[in-house]
Write a protein that holds these residues in place. Structure first.
Motif, short mmCIF file in Angstrom:
data_model
loop_
_atom_site.label_atom_id
_atom_site.label_comp_id
_atom_site.label_asym_id
_atom_site.label_seq_id
_atom_site.Cartn_x
_atom_site.Cartn_y
_atom_site.Cartn_z
N ARG A 388 0.83 -1.21 0.00
CA ARG A 388 0.00 0.00 0.00
C ARG A 388 0.86 1.25 0.00
O ARG A 388 0.59 2.21 -0.72
CB ARG A 388 -0.94 -0.01 1.20
N SER A 389 1.92 1.24 0.80
CA SER A 389 2.76 2.43 0.93
C SER A 389 3.48 2.74 -0.39
O SER A 389 3.50 3.89 -0.85
CB SER A 389 3.79 2.22 2.04
N ILE A 390 4.07 1.72 -1.00
CA ILE A 390 4.82 1.93 -2.24
C ILE A 390 3.86 2.34 -3.37
O ILE A 390 4.17 3.21 -4.19
CB ILE A 390 5.61 0.68 -2.62
N ALA A 391 2.67 1.72 -3.41
CA ALA A 391 1.69 2.07 -4.44
C ALA A 391 1.23 3.52 -4.27
O ALA A 391 1.06 4.24 -5.26
CB ALA A 391 0.50 1.12 -4.39
N GLU A 392 1.02 3.95 -3.03
CA GLU A 392 0.61 5.34 -2.79
C GLU A 392 1.66 6.32 -3.29
O GLU A 392 1.35 7.34 -3.90
CB GLU A 392 0.34 5.56 -1.30
N ARG A 393 2.93 6.00 -3.04
CA ARG A 393 4.00 6.89 -3.50
C ARG A 393 4.08 6.92 -5.03
O ARG A 393 4.30 7.98 -5.62
CB ARG A 393 5.35 6.45 -2.92
N SER A 394 3.90 5.76 -5.65
CA SER A 394 3.95 5.71 -7.10
C SER A 394 2.79 6.49 -7.72
O SER A 394 2.98 7.24 -8.69
CB SER A 394 3.93 4.25 -7.59
N LEU A 395 1.59 6.33 -7.17
CA LEU A 395 0.44 7.08 -7.66
C LEU A 395 0.67 8.58 -7.53
O LEU A 395 0.39 9.35 -8.45
CB LEU A 395 -0.83 6.67 -6.90
N ALA A 396 1.19 8.99 -6.39
CA ALA A 396 1.43 10.42 -6.16
C ALA A 396 2.47 10.95 -7.14
O ALA A 396 2.33 12.07 -7.66
CB ALA A 396 1.88 10.65 -4.72
N SER A 397 3.50 10.16 -7.42
CA SER A 397 4.57 10.65 -8.30
C SER A 397 4.10 10.81 -9.73
O SER A 397 4.68 11.57 -10.51
CB SER A 397 5.78 9.70 -8.24
N PHE A 398 3.02 10.11 -10.11
CA PHE A 398 2.45 10.26 -11.44
C PHE A 398 1.21 11.15 -11.44
O PHE A 398 0.47 11.19 -12.43
CB PHE A 398 2.11 8.89 -12.04
N GLY A 399 0.96 11.84 -10.32
CA GLY A 399 -0.18 12.74 -10.24
C GLY A 399 -1.52 12.04 -10.26
O GLY A 399 -2.51 12.59 -10.74
N LEU A 400 -1.57 10.83 -9.70
CA LEU A 400 -2.78 10.01 -9.76
C LEU A 400 -3.39 9.75 -8.39
O LEU A 400 -4.30 8.92 -8.28
CB LEU A 400 -2.47 8.66 -10.43
N ALA A 401 -2.92 10.43 -7.37
CA ALA A 401 -3.40 10.14 -6.00
C ALA A 401 -4.90 10.28 -5.89
O ALA A 401 -5.57 9.50 -5.18
CB ALA A 401 -2.69 11.05 -5.01
N THR A 402 -5.49 11.25 -6.59
CA THR A 402 -6.94 11.47 -6.48
C THR A 402 -7.75 10.38 -7.18
O THR A 402 -8.97 10.30 -6.98
CB THR A 402 -7.32 12.83 -7.08
N LEU A 403 -7.09 9.55 -7.98
CA LEU A 403 -7.80 8.47 -8.67
C LEU A 403 -7.75 7.15 -7.92
O LEU A 403 -8.36 6.17 -8.35
CB LEU A 403 -7.21 8.26 -10.07
N ALA A 404 -7.03 7.07 -6.81
CA ALA A 404 -6.72 5.80 -6.16
C ALA A 404 -7.96 4.96 -5.86
O ALA A 404 -7.93 3.73 -6.00
CB ALA A 404 -5.93 6.04 -4.88
#
Length: 511
Positions: A388-404
């Motif tokens: 979960r932690s690594i996926a959250e960081r990856s999503l944030a780095s691609f500007g996708l955190a709001t789509l999680a």
């Protein structure tokens, strides 16, 4: 010239008035008013997530608009009758989007091209009865119009991405639609198939059949297009004649050039992959023939060639989805024969169209990205805290955190492609395999992803990318491989090629 009354009656006219669409708590379309009339050929433009696909689905009746102040936001006119819902005219409207292509991959529908086009005649998903002689003549004429007659006996899943797209265009045309909706029809087509599709679009202007074509590139806008609709954040920002449309603002690569950066310095090279005299057979057909290449740390390989030349098969062979025939050899650095191949796959980032098709549409974005840690489709076990932690960081780095928390069915095609990049990055890959990674992606997103690719090269990673477009070659490209019929056509390598890339006029002369 306006079409005659009889032509009006023959084709479907659509009127949308103050239409809204909500998906869960998110507003996708806002106050859309639009009219599609016989004789009009529309280009639909806008960034990824602007609402283009959802708008087309609302028009064809696959998605129902949200109730708002306008009780009847959709009206359809056909054969001089007015209908307040798409139900009565649904059979007359053809929608072709990436999801239809993905469906064959997902369910393993591997019928011949002739059979697939035949399902368009009877408006079924799969063949339910044998084709008649008359059916075959009609199918043959359609394939001939699109210049793909030689594919008739081929199995659908043996086709390249572009060949599948043209086959499905023939399928929807077999139904003789009275309104045609084309979502990213031209994405992933090589120059030859792109020309075939554009030639058909141009010829369609001789009839009054209306169509709508969603596009992300200026090169995908046919000269015969009469009108343009541009969406921004679900709102209509332009609706009118193509001549006055600000399409360049939304479809040009960019007036601002991508930041120039020198190729990364070469470090001590480690072998990551080696092919030696490799041939690959699928469905008893030879797809790749006697290919040899090496991928080392710091390398960036560009694979190109026409649709059907074997690019996807090569990438999937490198990844481990296909084996090589006897006498050929594949060597993977850091992985020993006899160990589970999954160990190698977990260290590789992979972005490809079939992955977009394989993931169930009900999966959440966060789950898709987490699955990259295990090189799996979905999760075979509950995610760990580290997942979960690594996926959250990856999503944030691609500007996708709001789509999680969204499901895949809520995403545009371009958004899903960005999710696959985030999935590939969770493994912190040293090797990235990219199969047409920018299909359906808007220009700003494409520039950002190219920068991320260059960052991986600077970190001494390696990349193998298949693409049809020269402007998608990453800066820092070191090797080029052109395929034709599964065999090597040309190869330019290392420092000489690096210098050639730096000199664009020399590159054009060499081409």
């Amino acid at each position: 010239m306006r079409p005659s009354g009889s032509s009006h009656a023959r084709y479907v006219q659509v009127s949308l008035r103050h239409l809204h669409l909500m998906r869960r708590t998110r507003r996708v379309l806002r106050d859309v008013t639009w009219r599609i009339a016989p004789g009009e050929r529309w280009v639909l433009a806008g960034a990824n997530g602007a609402g283009k696909t959802q708008l087309l689905k609302v028009v064809c009746g696959a998605v129902r608009p949200t109730q708002s102040g306008c009780d009847r936001p959709r009206r359809y006119r056909w054969r001089n009758e007015v209908y307040l819902s798409p139900f009565e005219v649904k059979e007359q409207i053809a929608y072709l989007g990436p999801e239809r292509q993905d469906k064959y991959e997902r369910y393993g529908w591997n019928y011949t091209v002739e059979q697939v086009v035949g399902t368009g005649l009877y408006r079924t998903d799969i063949p339910l009865s044998s084709l008649t002689t008359s059916d075959r003549r009609r199918i043959g004429a359609l394939l001939s119009r699109l210049a793909i007659s030689d594919l008739a006996a081929r199995r659908f899943l043996s086709l390249s991405y572009g060949e599948r797209r043209l086959t499905l265009l023939a399928r929807v045309l077999a139904a003789r639609p009275k309104l045609l909706l084309l979502d990213e029809l031209l994405s992933g087509l090589d120059a030859s198939n792109h020309a075939r599709a554009m030639r058909w679009l141009r010829r369609s202007g001789r009839s009054h059949m209306p169509w709508v074509l969603a596009a992300h590139r200026m090169a995908d806008v046919p000269e015969c297009a009469t009108h343009a609709l541009i969406l921004d954040g679900g709102r209509v920002v332009y609706r009118g004649r193509c001549r006055g449309a600000p399409l360049g603002q939304y479809l040009h690569e960019s007036a601002r050039r991508r930041r120039t950066r020198n190729a990364p310095p070469r470090r001590a090279e480690r072998l990551l992959l080696r092919l030696n005299a490799a041939s690959v057979f699928l469905d008893e057909r030879r797809i790749l023939q006697d290919l040899s290449l090496e991928v080392r740390s710091g390398d960036c390989w560009v694979i190109h060639g026409p649709n059907g030349s074997g690019k996807t098969t090569l990438l999937r062979t490198l990844y481990g989805d296909h084996g090589v025939a006897r006498r050929g050899q594949i060597e993977r650095g850091g992985w020993r024969s006899g160990r589970p191949l999954q160990e190698f796959k977990r260290r590789v980032g992979f972005v490809a169209p079939h992955l977009q098709a394989d993931h169930p549409r009900g999966l959440k974005v966060s789950e898709v990205v987490q699955s990259g840690r295990h090189a799996s489709i979905g999760l075979n076990a509950p995610p760990t805290r580290a997942d979960r932690s690594i996926a959250e960081r990856s999503l944030a780095s691609f500007g996708l955190a709001t789509l999680a928390s969204r499901t895949l069915e809520e995403l545009s095609y371009g958004q899903m492609r960005r999710v696959l990049f985030a999935r590939a990055w969770v493994s912190r890959p040293r090797l990235l395999l990219l199969d047409e990674p920018f299909a359906g992606v808007d220009a700003p997103t494409r520039r950002g992803l190219l920068e991320r690719i260059f960052d991986l090269l600077e970190g001494d990673g390696a990349i193998v990318i298949a693409t049809h477009h020269r402007n998608e070659w990453p800066r820092g490209t070191t090797h080029e491989l052109e395929l034709a019929g599964g065999a090597k056509r040309s190869l330019l390598e290392s420092e000489a090629f690096r210098r050639l890339l730096a000199d664009e006029p020399a590159l054009r002369r060499a081409a």
